[in-house]
Motif scaffolding. Structure first.
Motif, PDB file in Angstrom:
ATOM      1  N   MET A 165       0.788  -1.221   0.000  1.00  0.00           N
ATOM      2  CA  MET A 165       0.000   0.000   0.000  1.00  0.00           C
ATOM      3  C   MET A 165       0.829   1.285   0.000  1.00  0.00           C
ATOM      4  O   MET A 165       0.533   2.209  -0.762  1.00  0.00           O
ATOM      5  N   PRO A 166       1.883   1.425   0.831  1.00  0.00           N
ATOM      6  CA  PRO A 166       2.634   2.701   0.847  1.00  0.00           C
ATOM      7  C   PRO A 166       3.179   3.128  -0.497  1.00  0.00           C
ATOM      8  O   PRO A 166       3.078   4.325  -0.831  1.00  0.00           O
ATOM      9  N   PRO A 167       3.764   2.228  -1.320  1.00  0.00           N
ATOM     10  CA  PRO A 167       4.231   2.715  -2.624  1.00  0.00           C
ATOM     11  C   PRO A 167       3.121   3.266  -3.506  1.00  0.00           C
ATOM     12  O   PRO A 167       3.360   4.164  -4.323  1.00  0.00           O
ATOM     13  N   LEU A 168       1.908   2.750  -3.319  1.00  0.00           N
ATOM     14  CA  LEU A 168       0.799   3.254  -4.125  1.00  0.00           C
ATOM     15  C   LEU A 168       0.352   4.639  -3.690  1.00  0.00           C
ATOM     16  O   LEU A 168      -0.289   5.362  -4.462  1.00  0.00           O
ATOM     17  N   LEU A 169       0.677   5.012  -2.430  1.00  0.00           N
ATOM     18  CA  LEU A 169       0.266   6.317  -1.921  1.00  0.00           C
ATOM     19  C   LEU A 169       1.279   7.411  -2.241  1.00  0.00           C
ATOM     20  O   LEU A 169       0.974   8.595  -2.088  1.00  0.00           O
ATOM     21  N   ILE A 170       2.489   7.038  -2.636  1.00  0.00           N
ATOM     22  CA  ILE A 170       3.508   8.024  -2.960  1.00  0.00           C
ATOM     23  C   ILE A 170       3.237   8.577  -4.351  1.00  0.00           C
ATOM     24  O   ILE A 170       3.090   7.834  -5.318  1.00  0.00           O
ATOM     25  N   LEU A 171       3.154   9.876  -4.442  1.00  0.00           N
ATOM     26  CA  LEU A 171       2.854  10.506  -5.715  1.00  0.00           C
ATOM     27  C   LEU A 171       4.038  10.352  -6.668  1.00  0.00           C
ATOM     28  O   LEU A 171       5.197  10.476  -6.268  1.00  0.00           O
ATOM     29  N   THR A 172       3.758  10.089  -7.887  1.00  0.00           N
ATOM     30  CA  THR A 172       4.798   9.948  -8.903  1.00  0.00           C
ATOM     31  C   THR A 172       4.819  11.177  -9.805  1.00  0.00           C
ATOM     32  O   THR A 172       3.841  11.914  -9.908  1.00  0.00           O
ATOM     33  N   SER A 173       5.937  11.397 -10.456  1.00  0.00           N
ATOM     34  CA  SER A 173       6.073  12.546 -11.345  1.00  0.00           C
ATOM     35  C   SER A 173       5.329  12.302 -12.654  1.00  0.00           C
ATOM     36  O   SER A 173       5.088  11.164 -13.048  1.00  0.00           O
ATOM     37  N   SER A 174       4.983  13.360 -13.313  1.00  0.00           N
ATOM     38  CA  SER A 174       4.267  13.280 -14.579  1.00  0.00           C
ATOM     39  C   SER A 174       5.037  14.080 -15.627  1.00  0.00           C
ATOM     40  O   SER A 174       6.074  14.678 -15.353  1.00  0.00           O
ATOM     41  N   ASN A 175       4.505  14.118 -16.836  1.00  0.00           N
ATOM     42  CA  ASN A 175       5.140  14.832 -17.939  1.00  0.00           C
ATOM     43  C   ASN A 175       4.693  16.285 -18.049  1.00  0.00           C
ATOM     44  O   ASN A 175       5.054  16.957 -19.015  1.00  0.00           O
ATOM     45  N   ARG A 176       3.931  16.742 -17.085  1.00  0.00           N
ATOM     46  CA  ARG A 176       3.462  18.125 -17.141  1.00  0.00           C
ATOM     47  C   ARG A 176       4.594  19.088 -16.830  1.00  0.00           C
ATOM     48  O   ARG A 176       5.516  18.784 -16.070  1.00  0.00           O
ATOM     49  N   LEU A 177       4.521  20.267 -17.419  1.00  0.00           N
ATOM     50  CA  LEU A 177       5.550  21.281 -17.206  1.00  0.00           C
ATOM     51  C   LEU A 177       5.521  21.805 -15.781  1.00  0.00           C
ATOM     52  O   LEU A 177       6.565  22.007 -15.151  1.00  0.00           O
ATOM     53  N   VAL A 178       4.329  22.007 -15.250  1.00  0.00           N
ATOM     54  CA  VAL A 178       4.163  22.518 -13.897  1.00  0.00           C
ATOM     55  C   VAL A 178       3.491  21.441 -13.048  1.00  0.00           C
ATOM     56  O   VAL A 178       2.405  20.959 -13.399  1.00  0.00           O
ATOM     57  N   GLN A 179       4.144  21.033 -11.962  1.00  0.00           N
ATOM     58  CA  GLN A 179       3.588  20.022 -11.077  1.00  0.00           C
ATOM     59  C   GLN A 179       2.517  20.641 -10.180  1.00  0.00           C
ATOM     60  O   GLN A 179       2.460  21.857  -9.988  1.00  0.00           O
TER      61      GLN A 179
ATOM     62  N   SER B 214       2.774  17.340  -5.359  1.00  0.00           N
ATOM     63  CA  SER B 214       4.016  16.823  -5.933  1.00  0.00           C
ATOM     64  C   SER B 214       5.194  17.749  -5.619  1.00  0.00           C
ATOM     65  O   SER B 214       6.296  17.290  -5.298  1.00  0.00           O
ATOM     66  N   THR B 215       4.940  19.048  -5.704  1.00  0.00           N
ATOM     67  CA  THR B 215       6.005  20.001  -5.377  1.00  0.00           C
ATOM     68  C   THR B 215       6.401  19.916  -3.915  1.00  0.00           C
ATOM     69  O   THR B 215       7.589  19.941  -3.563  1.00  0.00           O
ATOM     70  N   LEU B 216       5.416  19.787  -3.020  1.00  0.00           N
ATOM     71  CA  LEU B 216       5.704  19.666  -1.591  1.00  0.00           C
ATOM     72  C   LEU B 216       6.452  18.374  -1.294  1.00  0.00           C
ATOM     73  O   LEU B 216       7.402  18.360  -0.496  1.00  0.00           O
ATOM     74  N   GLN B 217       6.045  17.297  -1.954  1.00  0.00           N
ATOM     75  CA  GLN B 217       6.723  16.022  -1.756  1.00  0.00           C
ATOM     76  C   GLN B 217       8.177  16.093  -2.222  1.00  0.00           C
ATOM     77  O   GLN B 217       9.093  15.619  -1.531  1.00  0.00           O
TER      78      GLN B 217
END
Length: 227
Positions: free
Chosen positions: A26-40, A44-47
């Motif tokens: 479960m914990p890995p699924l709760l960690i936000l992953t990066s995306s291809n967007r220019l602005v997070q 995601s920025t706080l993480q």
């Protein structure tokens, strides 16, 4: 009644499948992953900011060779933090209250730091077993004592994490049981016990975060001695 207090530390099963597998996944699924967007987004920025700050603080006293461990120690911190906090939710199970799991994390990591020190700087690593300026008659005794303390380190890592979380969970269980039993007959006492339970729950949240940090911090100190 005594056995029921410790039932919360038993690995629950559903259809013969240990739920510890789901708890670990479960914990890995709760960690936000990066995306291809220019602005997070803000989360995601706080993480990313918190991860960068924590890694910088953890790697500050370690030389450049030890920085290879940054991602591993960060991942271990996130896993322990997530498992500790998820275990505080109702109807959940805390895998880090099992000594077998904590020792499975502590022994390989500690052994890796020792082997790295023995490979890269064997003289300095062996020199830690004998303090400088030791009188000659005390040399054998101090070598034995320092060797024992070296091999006790992984045991202390695993037992510290297990004991702190187990004690907090047991205390919460005892106070909640007392508040539930006393509610019909002694309402005022039960209300006071409930207030203490709320404060203890907040303390246990802090303990869950602090113990994950202490576990990784001690590993970084062991790494600092061997790189």
């Amino acid at each position: 009644m005594i056995l029921s207090f410790f039932d919360q530390f038993m690995i629950p099963q559903a259809l013969g499948i240990p739920l510890i597998i789901i708890a670990i996944l479960m914990p890995p699924l709760l960690i936000l992953t990066s995306s291809n967007r220019l602005v997070q987004n803000r989360l995601s920025t706080l993480q990313a900011w918190m991860s960068k700050t924590f890694t910088k603080q953890l790697m500050l006293p370690i030389n450049f060779q030890g920085h290879k461990w940054a991602s591993m120690l960060l991942a271990l911190t996130l896993m322990l933090l997530s498992l500790n906090l998820l275990g505080l939710l109702p109807y959940t199970f805390t895998p880090t209250t099992q000594l077998s799991m904590n020792m499975a994390l502590a022994v390989p990591m500690w052994l890796s730091t020792v082997l790295i020190g023995m490979r890269n700087q064997p003289t300095i690593s062996l020199g830690h077993l004998l303090p400088e300026g030791t009188p000659t008659p005390l040399i054998p005794i101090l070598i034995i004592i320092e060797t024992i303390s070296l091999f006790i380190r992984p045991l202390a890592l695993g037992v510290r994490l297990t004991a702190n979380l187990t004690a907090g969970h047991l205390l919460i269980q005892l106070i909640s049981t007392a508040a539930f039993v006393l509610m019909p007959s002694m309402t005022l006492t039960a209300s006071m016990a409930f207030m203490i339970l709320l404060l203890l729950t907040g303390l246990e949240v802090a303990v869950a975060m602090i113990q994950a940090y202490v576990f990784v911090l001690l590993l970084s100190l062991y790494l600092q001695e061997n790189v």
